[in-house]
Design an enzyme around this catalytic site. Structure first.
Site, PDB file in Angstrom:
ATOM      1  N   LYS B  86       0.840  -1.208   0.000  1.00  0.00           N
ATOM      2  CA  LYS B  86       0.000   0.000   0.000  1.00  0.00           C
ATOM      3  C   LYS B  86       0.869   1.250   0.000  1.00  0.00           C
ATOM      4  CE  LYS B  86      -2.534  -0.871   3.667  1.00  0.00           C
ATOM      5  NZ  LYS B  86      -2.017  -2.222   4.006  1.00  0.00           N
ATOM      6  N   CYS B 170     -12.129   1.233  16.890  1.00  0.00           N
ATOM      7  CA  CYS B 170     -10.907   0.438  16.770  1.00  0.00           C
ATOM      8  C   CYS B 170     -10.004   0.499  17.999  1.00  0.00           C
ATOM      9  CB  CYS B 170     -10.129   0.827  15.519  1.00  0.00           C
ATOM     10  SG  CYS B 170      -9.510   2.518  15.469  1.00  0.00           S
ATOM     11  N   MET B 171      -9.986   1.611  18.728  1.00  0.00           N
ATOM     12  CA  MET B 171      -8.953   1.758  19.756  1.00  0.00           C
ATOM     13  C   MET B 171      -9.480   2.003  21.159  1.00  0.00           C
ATOM     14  SD  MET B 171      -6.551   1.132  18.015  1.00  0.00           S
ATOM     15  CE  MET B 171      -5.626   1.023  19.524  1.00  0.00           C
ATOM     16  N   MET B 345      -6.976  -5.555  16.677  1.00  0.00           N
ATOM     17  CA  MET B 345      -8.431  -5.556  16.743  1.00  0.00           C
ATOM     18  C   MET B 345      -9.055  -6.753  17.445  1.00  0.00           C
ATOM     19  SD  MET B 345      -9.319  -2.722  15.734  1.00  0.00           S
ATOM     20  CE  MET B 345      -7.860  -1.713  15.774  1.00  0.00           C
ATOM     21  N   GLY B 382      -4.511   0.863  14.163  1.00  0.00           N
ATOM     22  CA  GLY B 382      -4.745   0.639  12.746  1.00  0.00           C
ATOM     23  C   GLY B 382      -4.605   1.908  11.943  1.00  0.00           C
ATOM     24  N   GLN B 383      -5.189   2.999  12.442  1.00  0.00           N
ATOM     25  CA  GLN B 383      -5.226   4.230  11.665  1.00  0.00           C
ATOM     26  C   GLN B 383      -3.948   5.042  11.891  1.00  0.00           C
ATOM     27  OE1 GLN B 383      -9.240   6.016  10.990  1.00  0.00           O
ATOM     28  NE2 GLN B 383      -9.665   5.092  12.979  1.00  0.00           N
TER      29      GLN B 383
END
Lengths: 84, 801
Positions: B86, B170-171, B345, B382-383
């Site tokens: 990516k 997510c967090m 996650m 994740g972000q």
């Protein structure tokens, strides 16, 4: 031989600023120009583009230098067969 | 004059001209990067990658106003020149054919172009309709200044805490896990632990695909002959499993029991770190009623609580052989080994996510595998800026910048002082968390649906929220509800929005991110956004100014100045709300240097903006040394590195919830999940990501190389289940839960291999919205939903249907 016009922003601490100016003035590849407040104009002249990049990166590492801005780079007479 | 002398004089003239204030302001706003260099007509500069929370640094090559090249940054400590698939294609994310370039308003069912002036007026009027019913739904992909501007607008301007981010999804449980254990958020260790560990335990995540550069960092050590034991603990086999020495596949939700089982054995064998625990830890259990801090218990009470978690009992609950549990305990018993646990996650998107996070910390604390390089429990994000923007800037409905909370009077006072707003401006009442926010938005006003407008920035909730047909879809039938979306491409959310605002993306604006290891990173704008796309921070400030001009008192500080005033005392106001002047100054620098004033009180110190310009990121706390340099911190709470640990102390958990410098070791019992397979829905359904696609795929599906790699979503089935159901590889099947149904191609023996009775679907494909099927049940403390487990069934479609 690339010629670069740069502007350095110097830190506020007087001692560090003096040390930075001293370091810059000893390098034969650097011509110091006008200083206004904490900003200093200078020109660098190196043999290769790679040396120009390395010199720019070494200027940032000087303790009294807060910021380096590249204003102009002239490499009109650089042979691109050379190692950059 | 010869030619070279002429060139020297010309260079000096240009540099001298650049000294003047007008050009100085412009150049520092747009490009003051010390890393800028020009090679072969391509201008190169540094930036963190736009995608995940690893925070790889890239070199971005620009020519003729376009990003034309991406290279890994060899001088970056995080990735050392390496990128993932990516990352190598991140530059292409800017150039999809259908970029949003104009504001769009829905009229008669159709989105029609309008001007920015009209758009700003509409947003302002929606605020004024009822400021308390206006909410912002933001993102861990916001830059730090963007999130800070949104937070200040809402909490310092509208006196409202109705702002929550997608990172709630997510967090949030990682946050509550850290708070419950250490009294302060974010990892103690850093990526350097991966370079030093002898054992890497991966809990419920798939770093080979989700954090590939970090995973490569460990695998690279193996390729150089180092021995690193990899243990993969998950609910299905993944690409990570292929590299693992031991793969432990557990029944969903039983990770709680596994962690307890390890601790049971540590105590039974008298192998826990007695000295470390005695000097640096205290014990906790759930209180009644339950609170995040729980109640203190004794070591003996803790030991008794763990008594039922024998290897045999844990094996029965989890399906993991007792011998594997004993192996794990033996490893943790060995103080000569350095053990790093990483998770993402699996433990976080869990209805007992807070509990699971505290247990992972507890295993490390009880065994003494903490605080030395290579000994660390670390949750990965994740972000790209879930840490930097959401957790640190506090863009959560209960939070304030720098780790503060709205319910704390002292924190509110500090915020009011820094923002210069009148006392009492910041509300003490937390806003709605994400699931509740969207539930209220989708509930009729007359039935208590008190959120009338949501402004979404940098996220795609119509695809990413769980149980999306309950949380989002109903709002579209309620005429008094209004959805505003700022984004870069059409998405599932823009397609149902009332107002769409085109946004700048990544290096089309100045920015800063904060990654998983507390590293704050900066970049300068390198190219212009297309059409009328504009920075998200500008959009927020422009709306604030529109409200200010309409006389809304909240947009003035206590001195009567505009809340986002830039100019300083005695200096002319810079009209940054006017797009033509937004880059006259560096708004990022202005916002960041104000925000960093918040960061001292929880010892999350940030350096001045200028330091991040020079560096490829710095890990906080960043503390100025006597010689003027700024020094980052790699290992928090450890005396050898953390500047806030008093000299002579080995460890100090200086935000201890027991107020005695100790970390908390929690007992948390195993509890079943809210929905489990039954006769009607006999499968577990898990959702997640794939390497090639970023979250809801908005960016990556438009990059041809990535789209071709994984063109659509699928459902992974176990080979035995497929055989039993008569399903062939690639066959379209119907996947159903109590919430919805979806037709998907089956993938058997693909890159992921679920055990019998389990399914997996990636959520990147907007044509196949798996979140129509997922559960919106959430953790009681963090309010984070569980995307990893609900009950489902698979039905063969008619071959001709």
């Amino acid at each position: 031989m690339p010629i670069s016009g740069l502007v350095l922003t110097l830190v506020a601490a007087p001692e560090l600023r003096c040390r930075a100016l001293a370091a810059l003035s000893t390098d034969p590849r650097i011509t110091l120009g006008e200083q206004r407040g904490d900003r200093l104009a200078l020109v660098t002249e190196t043999t290769t583009l790679g040396e120009s990049r390395d010199l720019a990166e070494s200027l940032i590492e000087i303790d009294g230098v807060a910021l380096l801005e590249v204003v102009t780079v002239d490499f009109s007479d650089v042979d691109f067969g050379e190692a950059a | 004059m010869d030619r070279r002398a002429f060139l020297r004089d010309a260079a000096m003239a240009a540099a001298t001209l650049a000294l003047s204030p007008a050009t100085a302001a412009a150049s520092s706003a747009r490009r003051g990067s010390p890393y800028l260099r020009v090679v072969d007509g391509v201008t190169w500069d540094k930036a963190p990658c736009r995608f995940c929370g690893t925070g790889c640094h890239v070199q971005v090559g620009v020519k003729n106003g376009r990003v034309v090249a991406i290279a890994g940054d060899a001088n970056a400590e995080v990735n050392k020149g390496l990128l993932c698939v990516k990352g190598y294609h991140v530059g292409l994310a800017l150039y999809g054919k259908d970029r949003l370039t104009r504001p769009l308003l829905r009229r008669n069912g159709k989105l029609e172009p309008i001007t920015w002036d009209e758009a700003l007026e509409i947003v302002a009027r929606r605020v004024l309709r009822d400021p308390k019913g206006f909410a912002i739904y933001g993102s861990g992909q916001w830059t730090i200044p963007e999130g800070y501007a949104a937070n200040k607008l809402m909490k310092g301007g509208l006196s409202s805490n109705q702002i929550d981010p997608n990172a709630r999804l997510c967090m949030a449980s990682a946050v509550t896990g850290y708070l419950a254990t250490y009294g302060v958020d974010e990892p103690a260790g850093c990526y350097d632990d991966l370079d030093r560990c002898d054992v890497l335990v991966v809990w419920g995540n798939n770093p080979a695909e989700m954090h590939p550069v970090l995973f490569s960092r460990v695998m690279d050590r193996r390729s150089r002959g180092e021995k690193v034991i990899l243990i993969d603990i998950g609910t299905r086999r993944t690409r990570t499993s292929a590299f693992a020495d031991h793969v432990l596949t557990f029944k969903p939700n039983s990770d709680l029991a596994l962690a307890n089982g390890i601790m049971h054995l540590l105590l039974e064998r008298d192998a826990h770190a007695k000295d470390f625990v005695a000097r640096h830890c205290a014990f906790r259990a759930d209180s009644s009623p339950p609170t995040l801090d729980g109640k203190a218990i004794t070591f003996e009470e803790f030991r008794r609580s763990l008594a039922p978690y024998t290897p045999e009992h844990v094996s029965q609950l989890s399906g993991v052989p007792a011998a594997e549990i004993e192996r794990l305990a033996s490893l943790f018993s060995n103080r000569d080994l350095r053990i790093t646990s990483i998770w993402c996650m699996g433990p976080n998107q869990h209805t007992s996510g807070t509990a699971m996070n505290t247990l992972l910390h507890a295993v490390h604390l009880l065994s003494g595998h903490f605080g030395r390089p290579g000994d660390a429990p670390t949750s990965l994000t994740g972000q790209p800026s879930a840490c930097g923007t959401v957790r640190e800037v506090g863009t959560l409905a209960h939070a304030l910048p720098g780790g503060g909370v709205v319910t704390n009077a002292q924190h509110r006072k500090q915020a009011e002082e820094i923002w210069g707003v009148p006392a009492g401006r910041v509300s003490a009442k937390p806003g709605y968390h994400t699931v509740e926010l969207w539930r209220r938005f989708s509930t009729p006003t007359e039935r208590g649906g008190d959120i009338h407008t949501i402004w979404v920035q940098v996220t795609n909730p119509a695809q990413s929220l769980p149980n999306v047909d309950a949380l989002v879809t109903p709002s579209r039938k309620l005429p008094d509800k209004f959805l505003i979306v700022s984004d870069v491409y059409p998405t599932a959310t823009t397609r149902i929005a009332d107002l769409v605002l085109p946004s700048a993306l990544w290096v089309e604006k100045n920015g800063m991110f904060g990654n998983s290891e507390r590293r704050t990173q900066q970049w300068f704008k390198m190219v212009d956004p297309p059409g009328q796309a504009r920075d998200d921070a500008w959009q927020l400030i422009a709306v604030a100014r529109r409200l200010h001009d309409k006389g809304f008192a909240g947009m003035r500080d206590a001195r009567g100045r505009f809340l986002f005033s830039v100019g300083g005392e005695g200096q002319p106001e810079r009209p940054i709300w006017d797009w033509a002047h937004y880059y006259d100054v560096n708004v990022d620098e202005h916002l960041f240097d104000e925000y960093r004033r918040f960061t001292r009180h929880k010892h999350k110190d940030l350096a001045p903006y200028a330091e991040y310009v020079k560096a490829r990121g710095l890990r906080w706390p960043v503390v100025q040394q006597p010689d003027g340099r700024w020094r980052e911190t790699k290992f928090r709470f450890s005396g050898f590195d953390d500047p806030y640990v008093a000299k002579g102390k080995e460890f100090d958990f200086y935000h201890s919830t027991s107020k005695d410098g100790r970390a908390q070791i929690w007992f948390r019992p195993y509890a079943p999940p809210p929905e489990s397979p039954d006769q009607e829905y006999p499968f577990w359904l898990c959702t997640g990501r794939v390497l090639e696609h970023w979250h809801t795929g908005t960016l990556t599906i438009r990059i041809p190389q990535l789209r071709r790699s994984v063109p659509q979503a699928y459902v992974e089935l176990n080979r035995e289940d497929a055989r039993r159901l008569g399903i062939q590889n690639g066959e379209i099947v119907r996947l159903e839960t109590r919430r919805g149904a979806l037709d998907l191609p089956a993938w058997i023996d693909g890159r992921g291999q679920p055990p019998p009775g389990s399914l997996f679907v990636p959520f990147f494909d907007e044509r196949l919205l798996v979140n129509q099927l997922t559960l919106d049940a959430h953790d009681p403390f963090s309010k984070q939903p569980d995307y990893k487990k609900c009950a489902a069934r698979v039905v063969r479609r008619n071959k001709h249907g």
